[in-house]
Design a protein around this motif. Sequence first.
Motif: not given
Length: 257
Positions: A7-24
């Motif tokens: 499960t991924f959380m809904a992205p937060v940050g500016p629309a159109g900004a590069p996607l950054l994925v953080l793993g636990p």
Amino acid sequence: MTQPALTFMAPVGPAGAPLLVLGPSLGTSTILWEDVVPQLATRFRVTCWDLPGHGVSRPATAPFTVGELADAVAAGIRELGAPALYAGVSLGGATGLELLLRHPDVVTAAAIVCASPKFGDPAMWTERAAQVRTQGTGSLVVGSAQRWFAPGSIERRPVLTGRLLHALRDADDASYALCCEALSQYDVVPRLGEIATPVLAIYGEHDAVSPEEHARTIADGVRDGRMIRIDDASHLAPAERPDEVAATLNEFFGGAR
């Protein structure tokens, strides 16, 4: 083996900004990154994911490999809009290295945080899996607190460290054990030279699980690697030193876009 559901959380940050994925890391959840995310979300569209049976991800129902975790992360990135930047801690970092090997098209740069290209003796992981199946994840809390946190970290951040240890206790026992068994088979040392994506290996000053020499193996082994130390941190640097980790990631990913 089976690709697990994540499960991924809904992205937060500016629309159109590069996607950054953080793993636990194993035994934690998105709590690990919560003080870092706001500092990254000013420049990136940030999401975190949870391991099977951790946080909000469903428990695993079958064995899986770290490579299959990477397959699941790649699928999530494609749904959210590949390519992405990636940072992962411990098992999340191992997943990142497998992601670079198996799906190099979905990641443009990766930070491998407090992680290793191989985590110790495989027998240690099978023994820990057996312990958790018989005694539960609660039996790991004391030992994990000693491994996870640098001297003074618990006293400096008692509420957050307490929540992280509760997340460990609350993790699904069977899923945690399957993660351990996946780590018992994990070893990407011979394949690091195949990775051409820019990689930053980050290690904590006091981390005995993934010490400096492991970060150096990663940084020297990949084709475009570097390394950096986070002072006064051990194995959960984003929780222990969120400002330093956020600044390091902002600088690295800002130059990699």
